[in-house]
Design a protein around this motif. Structure first.
Motif, PDB file in Angstrom:
ATOM      1  N   ASP A  88       5.536   1.379   5.306  1.00 33.11           N
ATOM      2  CA  ASP A  88       6.732   0.764   5.886  1.00 33.11           C
ATOM      3  C   ASP A  88       7.532   1.729   6.753  1.00 33.11           C
ATOM      4  OD1 ASP A  88       6.222  -1.680   4.827  1.00 33.11           O
ATOM      5  OD2 ASP A  88       7.648  -1.524   3.165  1.00 33.11           O
ATOM      6  N   GLN A 181      -2.483  -5.534  -2.899  1.00 28.22           N
ATOM      7  CA  GLN A 181      -1.591  -5.203  -1.789  1.00 28.22           C
ATOM      8  C   GLN A 181      -2.265  -5.574  -0.469  1.00 28.22           C
ATOM      9  OE1 GLN A 181      -1.049  -1.044  -0.066  1.00 28.22           O
ATOM     10  NE2 GLN A 181       0.552  -1.084  -1.612  1.00 28.22           N
ATOM     11  N   GLY A 182      -1.533  -6.287   0.393  1.00 26.61           N
ATOM     12  CA  GLY A 182      -2.116  -6.746   1.647  1.00 26.61           C
ATOM     13  C   GLY A 182      -2.163  -5.694   2.738  1.00 26.61           C
ATOM     14  N   THR A 183      -2.726  -4.533   2.419  1.00 23.74           N
ATOM     15  CA  THR A 183      -2.909  -3.447   3.377  1.00 23.74           C
ATOM     16  C   THR A 183      -4.396  -3.146   3.482  1.00 23.74           C
ATOM     17  OG1 THR A 183      -2.740  -1.787   1.616  1.00 23.74           O
ATOM     18  CG2 THR A 183      -0.692  -2.419   2.740  1.00 23.74           C
ATOM     19  N   GLU A 208      -2.580 -12.113  -2.851  1.00 21.24           N
ATOM     20  CA  GLU A 208      -2.084 -11.030  -1.993  1.00 21.24           C
ATOM     21  C   GLU A 208      -0.562 -10.911  -2.057  1.00 21.24           C
ATOM     22  OE1 GLU A 208      -1.926 -10.002   2.815  1.00 21.24           O
ATOM     23  OE2 GLU A 208      -3.577 -11.229   2.012  1.00 21.24           O
ATOM     24  N   PRO A 210       2.711  -8.297  -0.089  1.00 21.25           N
ATOM     25  CA  PRO A 210       2.969  -7.267   0.928  1.00 21.25           C
ATOM     26  C   PRO A 210       3.322  -5.921   0.301  1.00 21.25           C
ATOM     27  CG  PRO A 210       4.862  -8.697   0.719  1.00 21.25           C
ATOM     28  CD  PRO A 210       3.786  -9.306  -0.138  1.00 21.25           C
ATOM     29  N   GLU A 211       3.059  -4.854   1.021  1.00 18.60           N
ATOM     30  CA  GLU A 211       3.421  -3.528   0.538  1.00 18.60           C
ATOM     31  C   GLU A 211       4.927  -3.459   0.272  1.00 18.60           C
ATOM     32  OE1 GLU A 211       2.903   1.221   1.751  1.00 18.60           O
ATOM     33  OE2 GLU A 211       2.072  -0.356   3.034  1.00 18.60           O
ATOM     34  N   GLU A 213       6.473  -4.927  -2.169  1.00 22.65           N
ATOM     35  CA  GLU A 213       6.969  -6.151  -2.787  1.00 22.65           C
ATOM     36  C   GLU A 213       7.711  -5.814  -4.086  1.00 22.65           C
ATOM     37  OE1 GLU A 213       8.314  -9.294  -3.298  1.00 22.65           O
ATOM     38  OE2 GLU A 213       6.633  -9.833  -1.975  1.00 22.65           O
TER      39      GLU A 213
END
Length: 418
Positions: A88, A181-183, A208, A210-211, A213
């Motif tokens: 991020d 994690q959606g990375t 999934e 997001p990072e 979260e």
């Protein structure tokens, strides 16, 4: 020097160059770099900041040992550590890379996260600076167009994903939920694990997030709707929010499986005892008590704090030693010099002397011998893509105190690229 003098000096140099070329006389070659400068880019802040203590310890321990043995090419190695942030805050890693390059480092150790590395790898390797990550695991980094300047001492998730999935299957789970994690890190590990579980006849559903979260209530509700008998949690420090959410819904904590991004000491958390029996994977061999004690002592001396995490400390230590031995072998501490020899000194071969320390490598090289460095984390053995082909994954079990490091179930050896 005034402008007229500068022009005359430049003219003289140009004239000398032209004469030398005309009569076939070569100009003196540029001297090899004789001082190894290492810049680290590690997560001092952000979602992976819990990994920085063992990495800091590994960096300092390696550099201190190298310098105590006489340094590289007779000079002390310098070390500078800067922050990488996380996915991020990619601007932090970019600024750190820019600073290191401005300071003319020869080698960058890091970043820890594959996604962060993606944001700086072109800048670093494009400047012909060697980059060695201690914990990048994304499979696609194997074939990144880096000019041969990128290496890693941790195996890709092609290995870890298979091993954690096989452990789940061995524990007789048939209905598995993967919360990930959606990375690039999370998706890569999820894909390999899911494929292995499916091949093993397990039913797999994936969820999934997001990072970074922080709210896992709805995600956990969806994951538990089909009553999974195992949950694979692929995350960084989002685990601190996901675990309480699972506990609140009454899920059996011993059926949770962790990976390197979240395998941590949770003994200070209110949910510590909930994890009793849970398992997780971590690249690398089991660390000896002696090596862990040295890491802890170095960290205490450098920071005044107590080291409680050891993940990737060995891989960080190995990365520095590999760079130093390569520079010594090449008789050139520049990025191109390190790149030239680092694969050679990692490989076994006829007539090579096996070494496990910089001191031993230095003595062997000075005696005119060829060396093969075997690391604390494993044999390393770089392939053409800079991946460690011979690798290990440890499987650990949490105790009732929320700790895992002293509860090794087994170590699985495997090839990181097959």
């Amino acid at each position: 020097m005034n402008n007229v003098s500068k022009r005359r000096a430049l003219g003289a140099v140009a004239g000398f160059s032209a004469i030398a070329l005309a009569i076939g006389t070569a100009l003196p070659a540029q001297a090899a770099d004789s001082e190894l400068k290492i810049g680290a880019i590690i997560p001092l802040t952000g979602a992976l900041s819990f990994l920085s203590p063992p990495e800091i310890a590994g960096l300092h321990m390696a550099v201190d040992e190298i310098n105590a043995a006489g340094g590289v090419l007779g000079k002390k190695v310098s070390l500078s550590i800067l922050d990488s942030g996380d996915g991020d805050t990619l601007s932090i890693a970019d600024q750190s890379a820019t600073k290191h390059l401005a300071n003319k480092v020869d080698v960058v150790i890091g970043a820890a996260a594959s996604g962060v590395t993606r944001s700086i790898i072109n800048k670093i390797t494009g400047a012909k600076v060697v980059q060695i990550s201690m914990s990048n695991t994304a499979p696609d980094l194997s074939t990144w167009k880096d000019g041969g300047y990128y290496f890693r001492t941790a195996p890709s998730d092609l290995l870890q994903g298979k091993i954690v999935a096989n452990q789940i299957l061995q524990d007789a789970a048939k209905n598995v939920a993967i919360i990930y994690q959606g990375t690039s890190y999370g998706k890569g590990l999820k894909d390999v694990a899911a494929a292995t579980l499916t091949k093993g006849k397990a039913t797999v559903k994936t969820y999934e997030f997001p990072e970074n979260e922080t709210n896992f209530a709805s995600i956990v509700d969806k994951a538990l709707a089909d009553d999974p008998d195992a949950i694979l949690l692929v995350s960084y420090n989002e685990a601190y929010k996901a675990i309480p959410a699972l506990k609140a819904k009454g899920y059996n904590g011993s059926n949770i499986y962790f990976v390197d991004g979240n395998l941590a000491d949770y003994s200070k958390e209110s949910f510590a005892s909930y994890l009793n029996g849970a398992k997780g994977t971590l690249p690398g061999k089991a660390l000896s008590s002696g090596f862990k004690a040295k890491l802890a002592a170095v960290y205490k001396a450098k920071t005044g704090k107590t080291l409680t995490e050891f993940s990737y400390g060995a891989e960080t230590y190995d990365a520095v030693l590999l760079a130093a031995i390569a520079a010594q072998a090449a008789k050139d501490a520049s990025g191109p010099g390190v790149k030239k020899e680092i694969t050679n000194i990692s490989l076994t071969g006829p007539g090579k002397t096996k070494v496990t320390s910089f001191k031993a490598a230095l003595a062997a090289l000075k005696a005119g011998k060829k060396v093969n460095y075997d690391g604390v984390s494993g044999p390393v053995e770089f392939d053409k893509n800079g991946d460690p082909t011979g690798a290990f994954i440890g499987i650990y079990r949490f105790n009732s105190k929320g700790q895992y490091s002293d509860n090794l179930v087994k170590v699985v050896a495997g090839n990181t690229v097959k």
